[in-house]
Design an enzyme around this catalytic site. Structure first.
Site, PDB file in Angstrom:
ATOM      1  N   LYS A  52      30.951  29.840  39.969  1.00  0.00           N
ATOM      2  CA  LYS A  52      31.104  29.673  40.318  1.00  0.00           C
ATOM      3  C   LYS A  52      30.173  30.929  40.398  1.00  0.00           C
ATOM      4  CE  LYS A  52      36.145  28.358  39.358  1.00  0.00           C
ATOM      5  NZ  LYS A  52      36.731  29.190  38.980  1.00  0.00           N
ATOM      6  N   GLN A  96      40.328  33.130  34.943  1.00  0.00           N
ATOM      7  CA  GLN A  96      39.428  31.901  35.609  1.00  0.00           C
ATOM      8  C   GLN A  96      41.301  31.227  33.895  1.00  0.00           C
ATOM      9  OE1 GLN A  96      37.760  29.890  36.160  1.00  0.00           O
ATOM     10  NE2 GLN A  96      38.480  27.694  34.858  1.00  0.00           N
ATOM     11  N   ASP A 119      41.924  32.879  45.068  1.00  0.00           N
ATOM     12  CA  ASP A 119      42.484  31.796  43.632  1.00  0.00           C
ATOM     13  C   ASP A 119      43.933  30.450  44.760  1.00  0.00           C
ATOM     14  OD1 ASP A 119      41.136  29.951  42.221  1.00  0.00           O
ATOM     15  OD2 ASP A 119      41.575  31.086  40.595  1.00  0.00           O
TER      16      ASP A 119
HETATM   17  N1  GUN Z   1      40.998  26.110  36.001  1.00  0.00           N
HETATM   18  C1  GUN Z   1      41.467  25.429  35.777  1.00  0.00           C
HETATM   19  N2  GUN Z   1      40.823  25.155  37.513  1.00  0.00           N
HETATM   20  C2  GUN Z   1      40.546  26.549  37.727  1.00  0.00           C
HETATM   21  C3  GUN Z   1      40.780  27.416  39.374  1.00  0.00           C
HETATM   22  O1  GUN Z   1      41.007  26.799  40.142  1.00  0.00           O
HETATM   23  N3  GUN Z   1      40.647  29.300  39.546  1.00  0.00           N
HETATM   24  C4  GUN Z   1      41.535  29.644  37.726  1.00  0.00           C
HETATM   25  N4  GUN Z   1      41.568  30.473  37.801  1.00  0.00           N
HETATM   26  N5  GUN Z   1      41.222  28.828  36.569  1.00  0.00           N
HETATM   27  C5  GUN Z   1      41.458  27.363  36.903  1.00  0.00           C
END
Ligand code: GUN
Length: 292
Positions: A52, A96, A119
């Protein structure tokens, strides 16, 4: 059979985002800024967060990573969230998941200001989505909609079958494709582990979205000729013949199902490529104040 090329699409969209950053800067504004919070050392999470941050750099966004040790208290994490909520230099942020066991993920998710929840995990954004109000969509469903739009795949009146009812993929996908408009106006069936006669449903699908996390679960006898396959799965399966000892595959038996499909997403190189790009698109919308 034609391939829905997530990798090429992601590249195109990244170029568009980079162009938008230049336009913002030319207008005297700063670049969009995404922050990520990572608690602990989970190896998969570290890879995702690094991806990211790297994607931000590729398109000229600002990014910051808040790394906290695995034994950080919930209170400390909530403090970090509150600080990011208040920080005018940050347009959007993510925490995350999964978080270490002693931290309540629901409390943390609820603490995120929905206006910065790029998100799309906060229930305010989920509720707005369900009511077709302006919102941040979760990255994977947003990426799938973008793919449908850019390939101009028709959805109106189509039979869509979604496999899997997770709150970040299956459930939002089923809502989004049944909403009014395009992509949408489909007749959606949401199947899950307790569905009876699953293949009876999948064989009716014009569009099949597979998001159950079971390697190569969808076989050719479960789909009809001409089906559009959107494979969200990314599974590691043992492959002793390969040097690394494993290979990646989706929830669909690609080689066999591709013979009957009109369009299909490969794994890797399909939906997954668009997920991070969707997060960047949400961050740009946050920076431009387009949602709230
Ligand atoms: N863990 C797995 N996929 C995601 C996501 O898209 N966002 C976040 N914050 N955690 C994750």
């Amino acid at each position: 059979m034609q391939i829905l090329d997530g990798r090429a699409l992601a590249k195109t969209i990244r170029a568009e985002l980079a162009e938008e950053v230049q336009q913002l800067k030319a207008a005297g504004k700063r670049a969009p800024h995404l922050a990520a919070v990572l608690v602990g050392e989970d190896p998969a999470s570290q890879v995702y967060v690094r991806n990211k941050v790297r994607s931000c750099e590729k398109v000229g966004f600002e990014s910051s990573l808040v790394r906290l040790p695995a034994d950080t208290s919930e209170e400390e994490v909530l403090k970090v969230v509150h600080n990011l909520n208040e920080d005018d230099a940050v347009d959007g942020f993510i925490v995350q998941l999964p978080l270490p066991g002693h931290i309540n993920e629901v409390r943390v998710t609820l603490a995120i200001d929905p206006r910065k929840d790029v998100d799309g995990f906060h229930p305010v954004n989920f509720g707005r989505m369900a009511q077709s109000m302006p919102c941040y969509l979760p990255a994977t469903p947003a990426g799938i909609l973008e793919m449908i739009r850019r390939y101009e795949l028709p959805t109106e009146g189509k039979e869509v079958v979604v496999l899997g009812r997770s709150s970040i993929v299956g459930t939002p996908m089923s809502i989004l494709l049944s909403r009014k408009g395009y992509p949408g106006n489909a007749t959606v069936t949401l199947c899950h582990s307790r569905t009876r006669d699953l293949a009876e449903h999948t064989r009716r699908a014009d569009i099949l979205v597979a998001a159950i996390g079971i390697p190569e679960f969808v076989k050719p006898d479960m789909v009809k000729e001409g089906v559009v396959i959107i494979d969200v799965g990314i599974n590691r399966v043992e492959a002793p013949e390969l040097e690394k000892g494993y290979r990646l595959c989706g929830d669909v038996d690609y080689e066999a199902v591709a013979e009957k499909a009109s369009w299909i997403t490969p794994v890797p190189g399909g939906v997954g490529q668009l997920t991070v790009v969707s997060l960047l698109m949400n961050t740009l919308r946050a920076a431009k104040g387009e949602v709230y």
